[in-house]
Design an enzyme around this catalytic site. Structure first.
Site, PDB file in Angstrom:
ATOM      1  N   GLY A  42      42.578  30.151  33.159  1.00 40.65           N
ATOM      2  CA  GLY A  42      41.643  30.024  32.184  1.00 40.65           C
ATOM      3  C   GLY A  42      40.753  31.540  32.367  1.00 40.65           C
ATOM      4  N   CYS A  43      39.979  31.774  31.437  1.00 41.14           N
ATOM      5  CA  CYS A  43      39.505  33.245  31.213  1.00 41.14           C
ATOM      6  C   CYS A  43      38.396  33.102  32.559  1.00 41.14           C
ATOM      7  CB  CYS A  43      38.917  33.326  29.957  1.00 41.14           C
ATOM      8  SG  CYS A  43      37.863  32.055  29.394  1.00 41.14           S
ATOM      9  N   PHE A  44      37.457  32.313  32.592  1.00 38.57           N
ATOM     10  CA  PHE A  44      36.502  32.383  33.459  1.00 38.57           C
ATOM     11  C   PHE A  44      37.057  32.060  34.976  1.00 38.57           C
ATOM     12  CE2 PHE A  44      33.193  30.635  30.251  1.00 38.57           C
ATOM     13  CZ  PHE A  44      32.403  31.668  30.356  1.00 38.57           C
ATOM     14  N   THR A  83      39.760  33.280  35.946  1.00 43.28           N
ATOM     15  CA  THR A  83      40.639  34.378  36.158  1.00 43.28           C
ATOM     16  C   THR A  83      39.588  35.480  36.780  1.00 43.28           C
ATOM     17  OG1 THR A  83      42.302  34.144  34.546  1.00 43.28           O
ATOM     18  CG2 THR A  83      41.591  36.401  35.359  1.00 43.28           C
TER      19      THR A  83
END
Length: 344
Positions: A147-149, A151
Site C-alpha cells: 500500500g501507499c502508506f 511503503t
C-alpha cells in the site's frame, strides 16, 4: 514481454499506462475493464490522444492468452476472484490492491470486510517492498504490491527496526495524503467543496494499512508491537508525507543515524537520503518513483523523527509495481522508471 492492465480506467491504471508506454522491455498489449469495455481508452483519458490507441476490453481468457504479465489495478476484492484464473493460466501477476498483502485470512476479513483469498494463493504471494524483498521477488510469480502508506512508512522505519535501535512500542506515524489516493470514483469525501481549504483526519484507529505495516515490522523484528497510525487528507492531488516518531533504546547521535540510513540504502536507486537539517517535500518526488527520507533527533526529548515522502500513485502504487515486475523478470529495476520528478 507483453503486459496487460486490469482496472485501466482508475488512476493507478493510468499511471501504469504512462510508465509502460515508455518501458524498454515490456509492451502494453491490452487494457481491460469490467465497466468500460469496447470504449477507446482516450475516452477515459483524453490526454493520451495520439499516444494510446488501445480499446478497453472485457476481462477474457482469450485476450489474456498471449499476455506474459498482468497488472491488477482494480479495487480491493476483485483480485481475490481474478488471481486464481490468472495463475491457472500461468500468468505472472502484480496485484496493486490489498487482497494478498495480509497473510492471515481472518485479519484480512476483519480489516477489509471482504472474503479472504485462499490460503494457497496467500502463501504463494510475495510482499513486494522492492528495496527489502528483492530475493523473494526475483523468484515470485504473484506479487502483493504494498500500500501507499505502508511503503512510505516501512522504508522510513526499516533501518531502525531491523537494527533494533528503537522501542517498537513507541512508534507513532502521522501520515498525510493527496486526494488521488481515494481513487477516481467521486465521493462526498473527495468533493471539491469538502476537500478544498480543509484538513481532515480519517479512519482513526481503523485504517486497513495498520496490520500491513505491523506484519512487516514483526517480520523484521519479533519484538515489534502495535503502532499508532493516523492518516489525514490534504487538499492536493498527489503525494504522501509520513512523519514518524520513535524512542531509541540507547543513546545515538544524528550523524550515526544518518550513516545507518545511507548505508542501508546506498544500492537502492529510488531511495534518496537527505543530509542533516534538510527535509523533503511531496513536490520534490511528484510524478516519480523516488522515496526521499530525512532523519533527525530532538536533543531535548531524545526522540527520533523520520520524514518519508513519496508520490502515492508512483512509488506508492504503479511505480513500485513496475519496479517489482522489473525485478521479477530480471530487468534493470530502473527500467521505465528513470523519471525526473515534475517541479514545480
Amino acid at each position: 514481454m507483453k503486459a496487460a492492465v486490469i482496472g485501466a480506467t482508475g488512476y493507478g491504471g493510468a499511471e501504469l499506462v504512462r510508465i509502460l508506454s515508455n518501458h524498454p522491455y515490456m509492451k502494453l498489449e491490452a487494457l481491460l475493464s469490467s465497466s468500460s469495455a469496447d470504449a477507446p481508452y482516450i475516452e477515459s483519458y483524453a490526454h493520451l490522444l495520439n499516444i494510446n490507441s488501445l480499446v478497453l476490453q472485457p476481462i477474457d481468457q482469450e485476450i489474456l492468452h498471449e499476455i506474459d504479465i498482468v497488472f491488477i489495478a482494480a479495487p480491493t476484492g476483485a483480485s481475490t476472484k481474478l488471481v486464481p484464473m490468472l495463475r491457472e493460466h500461468h500468468k505472472r501477476v502484480i496485484d496493486l490492491a490489498g487482497d494478498f498483502r495480509l497473510k492471515d485470512q481472518q485479519q484480512y476479513s476483519d480489516w477489509y470486510n471482504k472474503q479472504a483469498p485462499t490460503e494457497a494463493h496467500l502463501h504463494e504471494a510475495v510482499y513486494g517492498l522492492s528495496e527489502w524483498n528483492q530475493s523473494d521477488i526475483q523468484h515470485a510469480s504473484l506479487i502483493a504490491n504494498p500500500g501507499c502508506f505502508p511503503t512510505a512508512t516501512l522504508l522510513g522505519l526499516a533501518p531502525l527496526i531491523q537494527e533494533d535501535i528503537i522501542d517498537p512500542a513507541s512508534i507513532i506515524i502521522d501520515a498525510k495524503t493527496g486526494v488521488s489516493g481515494a481513487g477516481r470514483s467521486p465521493t462526498m469525501n473527495t468533493h471539491f467543496s469538502e476537500v478544498n481549504e480543509n484538513l481532515k483526519i480519517y479512519k482513526v484507529n481503523s485504517h486497513q494499512h495498520i496490520p500491513e505495516i505491523e506484519q512487516m515490522l514483526k517480520h523484521w523484528n519479533r519484538q515489534a508491537a502495535p503502532i499508532t497510525f493516523h492518516t489525514h487528507l490534504v487538499p492536493m492531488t498527489r503525494g504522501i508525507m509520513a512523519t514518524i516518531y520513535a524512542t531509541p533504546k540507547v543513546a545515538i547521535n544524528e550523524q550515526t543515524l544518518l550513516d545507518l540510513y545511507k548505508t542501508s540504502y546506498e544500492n537502492k536507486p529510488f531511495v534518496r537520503i537527505r543530509e542533516l537539517g534538510q527535509f523533503p517535500t511531496t513536490k520534490e518526488v511528484f510524478s516519480s518513483n523516488y522515496c526521499d527520507i530525512a532523519v533527525t533527533i530532538d536533543a531535548r526529548t531524545g526522540r527520533i523523527t523520520i520524514v518519508s515522502v513519496i508520490d502515492n500513485l508512483m512509488k506508492g502504487a504503479s511505480g513500485q509495481a513496475v519496479q517489482n515486475a522489473n525485478i521479477m523478470l530480471g530487468f534493470d529495476e530502473r527500467a521505465g522508471l528513470d523519471i525526473v520528478p515534475v517541479y514545480p
